[in-house]
Design a protein around this motif. Sequence first.
Motif, PDB file in Angstrom:
ATOM      1  N   ARG A 189      42.168 -15.221  -2.529  1.00  0.00           N
ATOM      2  CA  ARG A 189      42.748 -14.179  -1.689  1.00  0.00           C
ATOM      3  C   ARG A 189      43.929 -13.529  -2.415  1.00  0.00           C
ATOM      4  O   ARG A 189      44.501 -14.091  -3.352  1.00  0.00           O
ATOM      5  N   THR A 190      44.289 -12.340  -1.992  1.00  0.00           N
ATOM      6  CA  THR A 190      45.460 -11.655  -2.528  1.00  0.00           C
ATOM      7  C   THR A 190      46.010 -10.714  -1.464  1.00  0.00           C
ATOM      8  O   THR A 190      45.335 -10.424  -0.464  1.00  0.00           O
ATOM      9  N   TYR A 191      47.226 -10.261  -1.658  1.00  0.00           N
ATOM     10  CA  TYR A 191      47.814  -9.263  -0.762  1.00  0.00           C
ATOM     11  C   TYR A 191      47.404  -7.868  -1.236  1.00  0.00           C
ATOM     12  O   TYR A 191      47.293  -7.608  -2.440  1.00  0.00           O
ATOM     13  N   LEU A 206      47.241  -3.918  -5.287  1.00  0.00           N
ATOM     14  CA  LEU A 206      47.285  -5.344  -4.982  1.00  0.00           C
ATOM     15  C   LEU A 206      48.660  -5.910  -5.310  1.00  0.00           C
ATOM     16  O   LEU A 206      49.327  -5.458  -6.237  1.00  0.00           O
ATOM     17  N   VAL A 207      49.058  -6.929  -4.553  1.00  0.00           N
ATOM     18  CA  VAL A 207      50.329  -7.625  -4.776  1.00  0.00           C
ATOM     19  C   VAL A 207      50.002  -9.115  -4.878  1.00  0.00           C
ATOM     20  O   VAL A 207      49.520  -9.716  -3.911  1.00  0.00           O
ATOM     21  N   VAL A 213      56.388  -3.609  -7.392  1.00  0.00           N
ATOM     22  CA  VAL A 213      55.195  -2.945  -7.914  1.00  0.00           C
ATOM     23  C   VAL A 213      55.201  -1.485  -7.499  1.00  0.00           C
ATOM     24  O   VAL A 213      55.816  -1.107  -6.494  1.00  0.00           O
ATOM     25  N   LEU A 214      54.512  -0.680  -8.305  1.00  0.00           N
ATOM     26  CA  LEU A 214      54.279   0.705  -7.917  1.00  0.00           C
ATOM     27  C   LEU A 214      53.184   0.746  -6.859  1.00  0.00           C
ATOM     28  O   LEU A 214      52.198   0.014  -6.942  1.00  0.00           O
ATOM     29  N   GLU A 230      43.593  -9.985   1.610  1.00  0.00           N
ATOM     30  CA  GLU A 230      42.222  -9.566   1.347  1.00  0.00           C
ATOM     31  C   GLU A 230      41.584 -10.463   0.275  1.00  0.00           C
ATOM     32  O   GLU A 230      42.269 -11.268  -0.363  1.00  0.00           O
ATOM     33  N   PRO A 231      40.279 -10.337   0.052  1.00  0.00           N
ATOM     34  CA  PRO A 231      39.658 -11.042  -1.073  1.00  0.00           C
ATOM     35  C   PRO A 231      40.348 -10.675  -2.389  1.00  0.00           C
ATOM     36  O   PRO A 231      40.946  -9.600  -2.512  1.00  0.00           O
ATOM     37  N   ALA A 232      40.247 -11.556  -3.374  1.00  0.00           N
ATOM     38  CA  ALA A 232      41.011 -11.400  -4.613  1.00  0.00           C
ATOM     39  C   ALA A 232      40.758 -10.072  -5.313  1.00  0.00           C
ATOM     40  O   ALA A 232      41.638  -9.568  -6.020  1.00  0.00           O
ATOM     41  N   THR A 233      39.586  -9.511  -5.161  1.00  0.00           N
ATOM     42  CA  THR A 233      39.280  -8.234  -5.819  1.00  0.00           C
ATOM     43  C   THR A 233      39.701  -7.031  -4.998  1.00  0.00           C
ATOM     44  O   THR A 233      39.552  -5.891  -5.438  1.00  0.00           O
ATOM     45  N   GLY A 234      40.226  -7.260  -3.779  1.00  0.00           N
ATOM     46  CA  GLY A 234      40.639  -6.154  -2.931  1.00  0.00           C
ATOM     47  C   GLY A 234      39.511  -5.661  -2.036  1.00  0.00           C
ATOM     48  O   GLY A 234      38.344  -6.039  -2.191  1.00  0.00           O
ATOM     49  N   SER A 235      39.855  -4.816  -1.094  1.00  0.00           N
ATOM     50  CA  SER A 235      38.882  -4.280  -0.136  1.00  0.00           C
ATOM     51  C   SER A 235      39.032  -2.763  -0.052  1.00  0.00           C
ATOM     52  O   SER A 235      40.071  -2.196  -0.416  1.00  0.00           O
TER      53      SER A 235
END
Length: 250
Positions: A189-191, A206-207, A213-214, A230-235
């Motif tokens: 998971r990732t933000y 992603l964070v 971050v920009l 979200e999932p690690a690759t993003g949504s």
Amino acid sequence: MKHHASDIHALSGAYALDALDAEETDTFARHLDQCEACRREVAEFHATTARLAAATTREAPAALKQRTLDAIDGVRQLPPRLTPPSATPDRGRRLRRKALPLGLAAALVAAASFAGLAAWQHQEARDAEQQSRRAQQNLDTISGVLAAPDAQTVHGKTANGALTTVVTSTSQNRAVFTATGLPAPAPGRTYQLWLQHDGTMLPAGLVHQDGTVLVDGDPADATALGLTLEPATGSSRPTTTPLLVLSLPA
């Protein structure tokens, strides 16, 4: 690496790998003007080395170069065959045919080792240079937003306790997001950041951890910034309840 004049044909592999000293290189270069067989062999060595370098995709083992250098002195490369062999080869010719592949193999192993190491080192240097350039550009952009005369700042707190700050600049047309105390996401998971435009949340980067971050995307018409897990690759759209929805300055 000194050779008797009768062995000059045996220098083609070393010449192709730039392993001769200056005197031997000059001597062999003059020999090439007179020897078609050696010119052909040198060209084949160059072509093989180029193919090996182009095909390199993995790091060469650390000990390969030294093992090759230790072993190559014990294998003598024979000169190219200049005249056709007789119909009944003697014992010396049979030994020569066995030794020739060994000499070529040693030279090719050396070519693979040196070409592979050189290609890997060159690619590593290029990757490091590109990463450094991107990091510097990213830092310059963040600094430009934070130092902009029209920079506006809003603060917030996520549902899981992290303190956040968003700085926007109309003149820079960028936004910067900072988080402090953001808990590590679960494995896989990732933000993910979101910019709200006309009621729709659009992906904004992603964070992965605390820091600055920009924000991806155009913040000019955005009314809010959101943060979700979200999932690690993003949504492409939020899949969880937002941890943060922060109204942005008009």
